[in-house]
Design a protein around this motif. Structure first.
Motif, short mmCIF file in Angstrom:
data_model
loop_
_atom_site.label_atom_id
_atom_site.label_comp_id
_atom_site.label_asym_id
_atom_site.label_seq_id
_atom_site.Cartn_x
_atom_site.Cartn_y
_atom_site.Cartn_z
N SER A 153 -74.32 131.30 -35.28
CA SER A 153 -73.59 132.32 -34.53
C SER A 153 -72.28 132.63 -35.25
CB SER A 153 -73.32 131.84 -33.10
OG SER A 153 -74.51 131.59 -32.40
N PRO A 154 -72.35 133.33 -36.38
CA PRO A 154 -71.16 133.52 -37.22
C PRO A 154 -70.01 134.23 -36.53
CG PRO A 154 -73.00 134.89 -37.96
CD PRO A 154 -73.56 133.93 -36.98
N LYS A 155 -70.26 134.99 -35.48
CA LYS A 155 -69.18 135.70 -34.79
C LYS A 155 -68.53 134.86 -33.69
CE LYS A 155 -71.08 140.32 -35.63
NZ LYS A 155 -71.52 141.61 -35.00
N ALA A 156 -69.09 133.68 -33.42
CA ALA A 156 -68.62 132.87 -32.29
C ALA A 156 -67.53 131.89 -32.70
CB ALA A 156 -69.80 132.14 -31.66
N VAL A 157 -66.56 132.36 -33.49
CA VAL A 157 -65.51 131.47 -33.99
C VAL A 157 -64.67 130.91 -32.85
CG1 VAL A 157 -63.48 131.33 -35.48
CG2 VAL A 157 -65.47 132.68 -36.21
N ARG A 158 -64.29 131.77 -31.92
CA ARG A 158 -63.47 131.31 -30.80
C ARG A 158 -64.24 130.28 -29.96
NH1 ARG A 158 -58.91 133.37 -28.56
NH2 ARG A 158 -59.10 135.27 -29.82
N ALA A 159 -65.53 130.51 -29.78
CA ALA A 159 -66.34 129.59 -28.99
C ALA A 159 -66.45 128.22 -29.67
CB ALA A 159 -67.72 130.16 -28.75
N VAL A 160 -66.44 128.21 -31.00
CA VAL A 160 -66.42 126.94 -31.72
C VAL A 160 -65.13 126.19 -31.42
CG1 VAL A 160 -66.28 125.87 -34.02
CG2 VAL A 160 -67.96 127.65 -33.57
#
Length: 205
Positions: A153-160
């Protein structure tokens, strides 16, 4: 004329301090009895470390929680009682192996943990992130963006970042190895000083 010594009712006399060894034996019997009766769902202990006292809690599946002092250990136990089971008892013998491995890690002689983990406190995407973290090798780091890409999920930086910030097993599951893209630390459950200490410990090995 000398006044007679006062008569002290023995029932009102202060009790002698309990023998610590006796208390330990009694607690060990309580611990063993609870385990034998199947009435101990969560065992916990508190161990000292270079980053302060750590609360360790385990179920029959494995280690379920590691908590820094700043998280308020009483609050952590109360949350475990709500989310897992109220049948909680201090049982150091059940956490002895986890304590041993943590001591070795902080002494610089252990690079990976070999402990069964109970991951029930993490689900979905957060669980995927936490399962990836042990693949970041000792002394190495990855950015939040790299972790997001690694779990698909490359766009899920904040979720990481949220997954790392809510990691129920810090140190053992190494969320401290995840940094911002610019190399700065980002948030950490134990605070920036603890994150710096863990990264410095691993870099020095």
């Amino acid at each position: 004329m000398t006044a007679p010594d006062p008569v002290v009712d023995p029932m009102l006399a202060p009790l002698a301090a309990p023998d610590p060894a006796l208390l330990d034996r009694l607690h060990a019997r309580l611990e063993a009895g609870a385990a034998a009766a199947g009435s101990l769902d969560i065992a916990y202990s508190v161990t000292g470390s270079p980053v302060g006292p750590l609360l360790l809690a385990a179920t029959e599946r494995g280690l379920v929680r590691v908590a820094f002092a700043g998280e308020n250990h009483d609050a952590v136990l109360a949350a475990l009682a709500d989310r897992v089971s109220p049948r909680i008892l201090r049982a150091p013998s059940r956490l002895a192996e986890a304590v041993r491995q943590l001591d070795e890690y902080f002494a610089g002689t252990r690079r990976t943990f070999e402990l069964p983990l109970d991951r029930r406190l993490s689900k979905g995407f957060r669980l995927s992130v936490l399962e990836h973290l042990p693949r970041i090798g000792y002394g190495r780091t990855e950015s939040y963006a790299q972790v997001a890409a690694a779990v698909g999920s490359p766009k899920a930086v904040r979720a990481v970042g949220t997954a790392c910030a809510t990691n129920p097993l810090p140190v053992v599951v190494p969320c401290h190895r995840v940094l911002r893209t610019d190399g700065t630390y980002g948030g950490y459950l134990g605070g920036p000083a603890v994150k710096a200490y863990l990264l410095g410990l691993e870099a020095a090995a």
